[in-house]
Motif scaffolding. Structure first.
Motif, PDB file in Angstrom:
ATOM      1  N   SER A   1       1.127  -1.194   0.258  1.00 54.20           N
ATOM      2  CA  SER A   1      -0.422   0.065  -0.333  1.00 54.20           C
ATOM      3  C   SER A   1       0.976   1.300   0.189  1.00 54.20           C
ATOM      4  N   LEU A   2       2.128   0.584   0.060  1.00 59.59           N
ATOM      5  CA  LEU A   2       3.045   2.741   0.628  1.00 59.59           C
ATOM      6  C   LEU A   2       4.216   1.951  -0.493  1.00 59.59           C
ATOM      7  N   ALA A   3       3.929   1.273  -1.549  1.00 63.64           N
ATOM      8  CA  ALA A   3       5.472   1.157  -2.404  1.00 63.64           C
ATOM      9  C   ALA A   3       5.418   2.667  -3.460  1.00 63.64           C
ATOM     10  N   LEU A   4       6.234   2.779  -3.833  1.00 65.55           N
ATOM     11  CA  LEU A   4       6.369   3.778  -5.031  1.00 65.55           C
ATOM     12  C   LEU A   4       6.235   3.349  -6.226  1.00 65.55           C
ATOM     13  N   PRO A   5       4.994   4.101  -6.976  1.00 66.36           N
ATOM     14  CA  PRO A   5       4.395   4.129  -8.130  1.00 66.36           C
ATOM     15  C   PRO A   5       5.489   3.480  -9.555  1.00 66.36           C
ATOM     16  N   SER A   6       6.495   3.579  -9.081  1.00 68.95           N
ATOM     17  CA  SER A   6       8.149   3.323 -10.027  1.00 68.95           C
ATOM     18  C   SER A   6       8.405   1.864  -9.550  1.00 68.95           C
ATOM     19  N   GLU A   7       7.878   1.346  -7.834  1.00 70.10           N
ATOM     20  CA  GLU A   7       8.186  -0.176  -8.056  1.00 70.10           C
ATOM     21  C   GLU A   7       7.427  -0.706  -8.664  1.00 70.10           C
ATOM     22  N   LEU A   8       5.361  -0.464  -8.207  1.00 71.00           N
ATOM     23  CA  LEU A   8       4.485  -1.151  -8.952  1.00 71.00           C
ATOM     24  C   LEU A   8       4.370  -1.045 -10.363  1.00 71.00           C
ATOM     25  N   ALA A   9       5.342  -0.359 -11.208  1.00 73.87           N
ATOM     26  CA  ALA A   9       5.419  -0.554 -12.880  1.00 73.87           C
ATOM     27  C   ALA A   9       6.324  -1.787 -12.699  1.00 73.87           C
ATOM     28  N   LEU A  10       7.394  -2.377 -12.173  1.00 75.44           N
ATOM     29  CA  LEU A  10       7.773  -3.879 -12.762  1.00 75.44           C
ATOM     30  C   LEU A  10       6.359  -4.440 -12.811  1.00 75.44           C
ATOM     31  N   LEU A  11       5.262  -4.518 -12.317  1.00 72.28           N
ATOM     32  CA  LEU A  11       4.449  -5.069 -12.616  1.00 72.28           C
ATOM     33  C   LEU A  11       3.686  -5.364 -14.144  1.00 72.28           C
ATOM     34  N   ALA A  12       4.509  -4.218 -14.268  1.00 68.39           N
ATOM     35  CA  ALA A  12       3.687  -4.224 -15.771  1.00 68.39           C
ATOM     36  C   ALA A  12       4.139  -4.850 -17.422  1.00 68.39           C
ATOM     37  N   ASP A  13       5.344  -5.034 -16.700  1.00 73.72           N
ATOM     38  CA  ASP A  13       6.500  -5.725 -17.407  1.00 73.72           C
ATOM     39  C   ASP A  13       6.112  -7.541 -16.872  1.00 73.72           C
ATOM     40  N   PRO A  14       6.293  -8.144 -17.767  1.00 70.57           N
ATOM     41  CA  PRO A  14       6.287  -9.779 -17.572  1.00 70.57           C
ATOM     42  C   PRO A  14       8.113  -9.944 -17.253  1.00 70.57           C
ATOM     43  N   ASP A  15       9.367  -9.418 -18.133  1.00 72.28           N
ATOM     44  CA  ASP A  15      10.245  -9.779 -17.989  1.00 72.28           C
ATOM     45  C   ASP A  15      10.796  -9.051 -15.966  1.00 72.28           C
ATOM     46  N   LEU A  16      10.334  -7.682 -15.665  1.00 68.87           N
ATOM     47  CA  LEU A  16      10.735  -7.639 -14.269  1.00 68.87           C
ATOM     48  C   LEU A  16       9.836  -8.176 -13.375  1.00 68.87           C
ATOM     49  N   GLN A  17       8.891  -8.560 -13.433  1.00 67.47           N
ATOM     50  CA  GLN A  17       7.801  -9.337 -12.113  1.00 67.47           C
ATOM     51  C   GLN A  17       8.627 -10.182 -11.764  1.00 67.47           C
ATOM     52  N   ILE A  18       9.580 -10.458 -11.655  1.00 66.57           N
ATOM     53  CA  ILE A  18      10.763 -11.696 -10.743  1.00 66.57           C
ATOM     54  C   ILE A  18      11.475 -10.903 -10.341  1.00 66.57           C
ATOM     55  N   LEU A  19      11.707  -9.350 -10.519  1.00 68.51           N
ATOM     56  CA  LEU A  19      12.624  -8.255  -9.948  1.00 68.51           C
ATOM     57  C   LEU A  19      11.458  -7.670  -8.899  1.00 68.51           C
ATOM     58  N   PHE A  20      10.510  -7.667  -9.374  1.00 66.78           N
ATOM     59  CA  PHE A  20       9.634  -6.693  -8.075  1.00 66.78           C
ATOM     60  C   PHE A  20       9.186  -8.229  -6.868  1.00 66.78           C
ATOM     61  N   ASP A  21       8.936  -9.187  -7.464  1.00 62.55           N
ATOM     62  CA  ASP A  21       8.850 -10.036  -6.446  1.00 62.55           C
ATOM     63  C   ASP A  21      10.199 -10.734  -6.023  1.00 62.55           C
ATOM     64  N   LEU A  22      11.202 -10.527  -6.306  1.00 61.55           N
ATOM     65  CA  LEU A  22      12.508 -10.627  -5.156  1.00 61.55           C
ATOM     66  C   LEU A  22      12.322  -9.524  -4.306  1.00 61.55           C
ATOM     67  N   LYS A  23      12.731  -7.925  -4.266  1.00 60.44           N
ATOM     68  CA  LYS A  23      12.883  -7.104  -4.030  1.00 60.44           C
ATOM     69  C   LYS A  23      11.360  -7.312  -2.572  1.00 60.44           C
ATOM     70  N   PHE A  24       9.668  -7.780  -3.051  1.00 58.40           N
ATOM     71  CA  PHE A  24       9.107  -7.407  -2.262  1.00 58.40           C
ATOM     72  C   PHE A  24       9.176  -8.380  -0.918  1.00 58.40           C
ATOM     73  N   LEU A  25      10.166 -10.358  -1.412  1.00 56.35           N
ATOM     74  CA  LEU A  25      10.723 -10.785  -0.342  1.00 56.35           C
ATOM     75  C   LEU A  25      11.546 -10.372   0.627  1.00 56.35           C
ATOM     76  N   GLU A  26      12.176  -9.668  -0.198  1.00 51.40           N
ATOM     77  CA  GLU A  26      13.012  -9.221   1.107  1.00 51.40           C
ATOM     78  C   GLU A  26      13.334  -7.591   1.155  1.00 51.40           C
ATOM     79  N   ALA A  27      12.116  -7.514   1.119  1.00 55.90           N
ATOM     80  CA  ALA A  27      11.440  -6.099   2.038  1.00 55.90           C
ATOM     81  C   ALA A  27      12.720  -4.977   1.642  1.00 55.90           C
ATOM     82  N   ASN A  28      13.058  -5.099   0.276  1.00 56.96           N
ATOM     83  CA  ASN A  28      13.159  -4.204   0.054  1.00 56.96           C
ATOM     84  C   ASN A  28      12.481  -2.178  -1.329  1.00 56.96           C
ATOM     85  N   LEU A  29      11.433  -3.579  -1.350  1.00 54.56           N
ATOM     86  CA  LEU A  29      10.574  -2.164  -1.849  1.00 54.56           C
ATOM     87  C   LEU A  29      10.516  -0.894  -1.237  1.00 54.56           C
ATOM     88  N   MET A  30      11.133   0.256  -3.100  1.00 55.30           N
ATOM     89  CA  MET A  30      11.062   1.578  -1.978  1.00 55.30           C
ATOM     90  C   MET A  30       9.350   2.249  -2.015  1.00 55.30           C
TER      91      MET A  30
END
Length: 481
Positions: free
Chosen positions: A264-293
């Motif tokens: 709910s507090l993630a920056l729009p630039s971080e959520l934008a990673l979900l729009a690209d199938p190639d970058l979804q894995i990066l978003f998942d990794l950052k979420f699991l490691e609590a590294n979302l800006m």
């Protein structure tokens, strides 16, 4: 000045040579294993440097040929001589040689000094030769005196170093029973322990080494502050007026950026990673490691702070200062006194090791005291514990002094420990009121009775914890308040 400079250089070379000899002799002694210890080696380097500086200072202050040297410097400054001045020069030189126990001038110099038929050129030549001879003899005399003085000082210093290392060897045998490393002795010793001091030290250390119950009691006393609960005392809680306090749960305004795992507090630039199938894995990794800006949200709300004085020190989790009152009256003479001093030695070493402020009070009908925070020397502790009164028992002056001490800024929140057989009278009402007030402020009061005695004759509210060490059986009992 060049002569003086050359003399200083010779002195420095002699000191360096003798310093090197000190290491060589230590390396050939039975104490040579200490040279391999880094801390001991550094301590020896420091001691030898201090000795070299002091030795040089002693030479400068005790110079026996200062008058003759000044006399010669006066003659050296003079370039032109007449017959009378040459005669005076030879007279002064003769007097100098007599101080060395060397025969007077040779027949040639005597004839030259008593002849008035010499030409001016001959007088100048003879004066130059005589000054050179005097300068050479003075240099030799000074060098010989300095070497003898340095040799004597070096021998005395070598004996001092050997005594220091021998004492270190004796203390190192008891490091387990006293719970200290040899570094404590090196850091907190002035190297001035007498043979009697060492006898006392070994007596106390042997008690701790042979009696595990006594050692366990020492550990309980030393750690009483953070680990043992105290009696509950009626005291008003300190409640502050309403204040505004920062509250992370109140999401009122953005105060910055942080790494988090909150979608709910993630920056729009971080959520934008979900729009690209190639970058979804990066978003998942950052979420699991609590590294979302994410946005850092913060608000304020009104509240009060309630302060409980009894738990102020326990929240800190640190051991505070300690004041130990040691009874050395006549009734404690013998084994009870040795046991109580063994306890004090253990507590003092732990205080030095933990850099914990500690104050020792030795009492009978009179008192003496030692502040480890100011002295900070194990030598002073051992020497202090070696003193005894062997008179009557009057705890009131000791407790009054201890109460005054814990009101000093450096001993705020200190604990008071009384080690005695408690064959004594009661405290005054005024003193008990002071103690009660201090306990409400968080100060702890502990009693260690040596012998088969109980503390029933003392006010039961005086001590938070009471232990009895049965000297006959070596058992420790805790008296429940």
């Amino acid at each position: 000045m060049s002569q003086l400079k050359a003399s200083k250089q010779r002195t420095q070379q002699a000191i360096e040579q003798l310093s090197s000899q000190l290491y060589d002799e230590l390396g050939q002694s039975t104490l040579k294993h200490w040279l391999a210890d880094d801390k001991v080696a550094r301590k020896l380097d420091q001691k030898i440097q201090e000795w070299a500086f002091q030795a040089k200072s002693n030479l400068d202050q005790q110079h026996p040929y200062l008058t003759e040297q000044q006399q010669l410097e006066g003659w050296l400054a003079q370039d032109c001589f007449d017959y009378g001045q040459l005669k005076q020069l030879s007279t002064d030189y003769t007097a100098f040689m007599q101080t060395l126990g060397v025969p007077e001038l040779t027949e040639f110099w005597q004839n030259a000094a008593n002849s008035s038929s010499f030409s001016p050129q001959s007088i100048q030549l003879q004066s130059v030769l005589l000054k050179e001879k005097w300068q050479r003899k003075l240099t030799e005399a000074i060098a010989h005196w300095e070497f003898e003085q340095l040799r004597l000082q070096r021998d005395a210093f070598l004996d001092e170093i050997k005594d220091f290392l021998a004492t270190l060897s004796k203390m190192a045998k008891h490091h387990d029973s006293l719970g200290f490393e040899t570094g404590i002795f090196i850091d907190y010793s002035k190297g001035r322990l007498t043979e009697q001091d060492m006898q006392h030290f070994e007596q106390w250390a042997n008690f701790l080494e042979q009696d595990q119950e006594l050692k366990r009691l020492c550990r309980m006393i030393g750690s009483a502050q953070p680990n043992l609960p105290r009696k509950r005392m009626s005291a008003q809680q300190s409640i502050s007026p309403d204040v505004l306090m920062h509250e992370q749960a109140a999401h009122e305004e953005i105060t910055g950026i942080k790494l988090a795992q909150d979608l709910s507090l993630a920056l729009p630039s971080e959520l934008a990673l979900l729009a690209d199938p190639d970058l979804q894995i990066l978003f998942d990794l950052k979420f699991l490691e609590a590294n979302l800006m994410s946005f850092n949200m913060q608000g304020q709300q009104s509240g009060r702070v309630i302060e409980d004085p009894h738990h102020a020190k326990k929240r800190m989790g640190q051991k505070g200062p300690m004041v130990v009152c040691l009874d050395t009256s006549g009734s404690m003479n013998g084994q009870p006194e040795l046991i109580s001093k063994a306890i004090c030695l253990y507590l003092s070493i732990q205080a030095l090791r933990e850099k914990r402020a500690m104050y020792l009070v030795n009492f009978s009908t009179n008192i003496t005291a030692l502040n480890l925070q100011q002295e900070g020397s194990l030598d002073d502790v051992i020497h202090f514990l070696g003193q005894s009164f062997h008179g009557g028992t009057d705890i009131i002056p000791a407790m009054q002094h201890a109460v005054e001490m814990i009101q000093q800024p450096s001993f705020t929140q200190a604990d008071i420990v009384v080690i005695s057989d408690f064959i004594m009278g009661q405290l005054t009402e005024d003193l008990m009121q002071e103690i009660t007030a201090l306990k409400q402020q968080g100060n702890g009061f502990y009693a260690v009775a040596i012998g088969n005695f109980r503390l029933d004759h003392l006010d039961e509210s005086l001590f938070d914890h009471q232990w009895v060490y049965q000297s006959a059986t070596g058992e420790v009992h805790k008296i429940q308040p």
